[in-house]
Design an enzyme around this catalytic site. Structure first.
Site, short mmCIF file in Angstrom:
data_model
loop_
_atom_site.label_atom_id
_atom_site.label_comp_id
_atom_site.label_asym_id
_atom_site.label_seq_id
_atom_site.Cartn_x
_atom_site.Cartn_y
_atom_site.Cartn_z
N LYS A 1 -21.15 -0.26 1.40
CA LYS A 1 -22.25 0.02 0.46
C LYS A 1 -23.56 -0.58 0.96
CE LYS A 1 -19.81 -2.23 -2.62
NZ LYS A 1 -18.48 -2.31 -2.01
N ASP B 1 -15.57 -2.91 -0.18
CA ASP B 1 -15.76 -2.87 1.28
C ASP B 1 -15.98 -1.46 1.82
OD1 ASP B 1 -15.32 -5.62 1.29
OD2 ASP B 1 -13.16 -5.35 1.46
N GLN C 1 -18.19 -4.73 -5.06
CA GLN C 1 -16.78 -4.33 -5.27
C GLN C 1 -16.69 -2.80 -5.31
OE1 GLN C 1 -17.84 -7.18 -7.72
NE2 GLN C 1 -17.44 -8.23 -5.81
N GLY D 1 -19.12 -9.11 -0.19
CA GLY D 1 -19.55 -9.40 1.18
C GLY D 1 -20.18 -8.16 1.77
N HIS D 2 -21.48 -8.18 1.95
CA HIS D 2 -22.17 -7.00 2.45
C HIS D 2 -22.76 -7.27 3.82
CE1 HIS D 2 -22.65 -5.58 -1.97
NE2 HIS D 2 -21.41 -5.61 -1.57
P1 IMO Z 1 -17.50 -5.97 -1.82
O1 IMO Z 1 -18.75 -6.03 -2.63
C1 IMO Z 1 -13.18 -6.03 -1.56
C2 IMO Z 1 -10.97 -8.18 -4.67
C3 IMO Z 1 -10.25 -9.43 -4.22
C4 IMO Z 1 -9.08 -9.41 -5.17
C5 IMO Z 1 -9.69 -8.91 -6.48
C6 IMO Z 1 -10.10 -9.99 -7.44
O2 IMO Z 1 -17.57 -6.64 -0.50
O3 IMO Z 1 -17.00 -4.56 -1.74
P2 IMO Z 1 -12.07 -11.75 -7.48
O4 IMO Z 1 -12.39 -12.88 -6.54
O5 IMO Z 1 -13.18 -10.76 -7.61
O6 IMO Z 1 -11.57 -12.21 -8.80
O7 IMO Z 1 -10.83 -11.00 -6.78
O8 IMO Z 1 -10.85 -8.18 -6.08
N1 IMO Z 1 -12.41 -8.15 -4.34
C7 IMO Z 1 -12.94 -7.42 -3.35
N2 IMO Z 1 -12.36 -6.64 -2.43
N3 IMO Z 1 -14.51 -6.12 -1.58
C8 IMO Z 1 -15.13 -6.86 -2.53
O9 IMO Z 1 -16.46 -6.87 -2.68
C9 IMO Z 1 -14.34 -7.59 -3.44
N4 IMO Z 1 -14.60 -8.43 -4.45
C10 IMO Z 1 -13.42 -8.75 -5.01
O10 IMO Z 1 -9.82 -9.34 -2.89
O11 IMO Z 1 -8.12 -8.47 -4.76
MG MG Z 2 -16.09 -7.26 0.73
#
Ligand code: IMO
Ligand code: MG
Length: 425
Positions: free
Chosen positions: A16, A13, A225, A40-41
């Site tokens: 990006k 988050d 992520q 989530g972008h």
């Molecule tokens: P973006 O691309 C923030 C976190 C989840 C959880 C851990 C594992 O938007 O930056 P998962 O469903 O991947 O097995 O969950 O990773 N998580 C994220 N946190 N932004 C994300 O993506 C995330 N994708 C996974 O909240 O703690």
């Molecule tokens: Mg996210």
């Protein structure tokens, strides 16, 4: 620059999507190489907000080609829904290619994740419940894995599915006797329907990307992520199930890292985290709530309030080192504009010792007490700043401190959600 990568250096988050969107028109091909619809972008322009999850942000540019490479795990239903939703916003979609080697998420992945997370109780990872981790686990485990290419071979797919659904029923019922899965026939019919709609996009993306590199095409690798959620280098087990630092580019796309000209590390001007696991600079107080409100820190995928805190230079510098960055993009700086003073964690105290190494063991991280550098706030609206020299000196000082602690130059500073609200250096 011919080949650029954009990677998050914190717990995801970092905004990006905005940097990718700004750079997308300088690149012909935009590549997603990891994760799935856990990402989530949010991209904003022309007064419209676009929420992307599996689709590369390049999809919003009609003249760019978007690639979902082999390292991504694909829930085809979610992908089709996303395509429909973006189209309904009037976007003329760019070209899309999907790797035949990408692994496929099935209903049993989601069901199994729900059971495993529930069993962890207060130790739950706090996943996005999209079947991401269970699909990656089956990929590595090989026995129960189905790739996009398998869906194009109906007889083979059917045979694999029969075996897998039988096994999954045994496993799920052992955990929860009341668990039930859709039948083989139902899953088969649904997935044959999905692949029918996606099949024209499916190719061997590795060969395609190499061919395009040879032709001199420019490429942008879009991270999802963040580095601290990396399965190897992050805060295990409170991580995602793939290499979400810069380390994942090579495995997730087949493009060697030495072919990448520039890696941009994206950082939020403060810290957020969703899900469980230690977060040394987390603020469970008014300041934390202030940051959450100002930054609208609620998850795009799950709507969960994000945990908020001061910028953690120890954790982020670790993310920067493993990702191998050339410069940083400092995002959401405007969120801090109303604070009297701002803090940056420059070291941890762990069991009485000062360190700037990011701990590899969870109990050490949980014991880490942040050692802060306190800086004066700027208390000015900075959302209209467009040049570095126009920032108030306190904001400039903050940016310089982040740069110094991460040992990296600043390439971008974002001071609002819109494309225009970006200082590019
Ligand atoms: P973006 O691309 C923030 C976190 C989840 C959880 C851990 C594992 O938007 O930056 P998962 O469903 O991947 O097995 O969950 O990773 N998580 C994220 N946190 N932004 C994300 O993506 C995330 N994708 C996974 O909240 O703690
Ligand atoms: Mg996210």
């Amino acid at each position: 620059m011919a080949v650029t990568a954009v990677v998050g250096l914190q717990w995801g988050d970092e905004a990006k999507g905005k940097i990718v969107d700004i750079l997308a028109d300088q690149h012909e091909i935009v590549v997603r190489y990891l994760g799935g619809n856990n990402a989530g972008h949010t991209v904003m322009f022309g007064g419209e907000t676009y929420k992307l999850s599996l689709l590369p942000s390049g999809i919003l540019r009609p003249d760019a080609t978007s690639v979902i490479a082999n390292g991504v795990v694909i829930d085809p239903k979610a992908l089709l829904n996303e395509i429909t939703s973006i189209k309904s916003q009037g976007v003329q979609l760019g070209k899309l290619f999907i790797s035949d080697k990408a692994h496929v998420i099935f209903p049993y992945h989601v069901a199994e994740e729900a059971i495993l997370e529930a069993r962890r109780g207060d130790q739950a990872i706090g996943t996005t419940m999209r079947g991401i981790g269970t699909c990656y686990r089956d990929k590595v485990g090989r026995a129960h894995a189905i790739r996009i290419g398998d869906l194009l071979r109906p007889a083979l797919f059917r045979e694999k599915l029969e075996d897998i659904v039988e096994a999954k029923n045994i496993i799920l019922k052992a955990f929860d006797p009341s668990a039930s899965l859709p039948s083989v026939q139902e899953i088969y019919d649904d997935y044959m329907g999905y692949i029918e709609q996606l099949k024209d996009s499916v190719i061997d993306t590795t060969s395609y990307l190499h061919r395009e590199l040879k032709n001199g095409s420019s490429m942008l690798f879009e991270g999802a992520q963040g580095s601290l959620l990396d399965i190897d280098h992050g805060t295990f087990p409170y991580v995602t199930s793939s290499n979400s630092s810069g380390c994942g580019i090579q495995a997730g796309s087949g493009i060697p890292s030495r072919m990448i000209d520039r890696v941009i590390g994206v950082v939020k001007a403060y810290t957020t985290r969703v899900g469980g696991g230690p977060c040394p600079t987390e603020l469970n107080d008014e300041t934390g709530q202030h940051i959450r409100d100002e930054g609208n820190e609620y998850g795009t995928v799950t709507g969960r309030p994000r945990r908020c805190g001061w910028f953690d230079a120890v954790a982020t510098a670790h993310g920067a080192r493993v990702s191998g960055i050339d410069c940083i993009a400092v995002m959401l700086l405007d969120v801090l504009s109303k604070l009297d003073e701002v803090k940056i964690c420059e070291a941890y105290e762990i069991h009485g010792e000062r360190t700037t190494d990011f701990p590899s063991q969870l109990d050490d991280l949980a014991a880490a007490k942040p050692i802060y550098r306190t800086l004066p706030g700027w208390k000015t609206d900075i959302t209209n700043v467009r040049r570095l020299e126009d920032f108030p000196k306190e904001a400039r000082h903050y940016i310089d401190s982040v740069s110094e602690l991460l040992e990296s130059e600043v390439g971008f500073v974002s001071i609002g959600p819109d494309r225009e609200q970006t200082v590019i250096l």
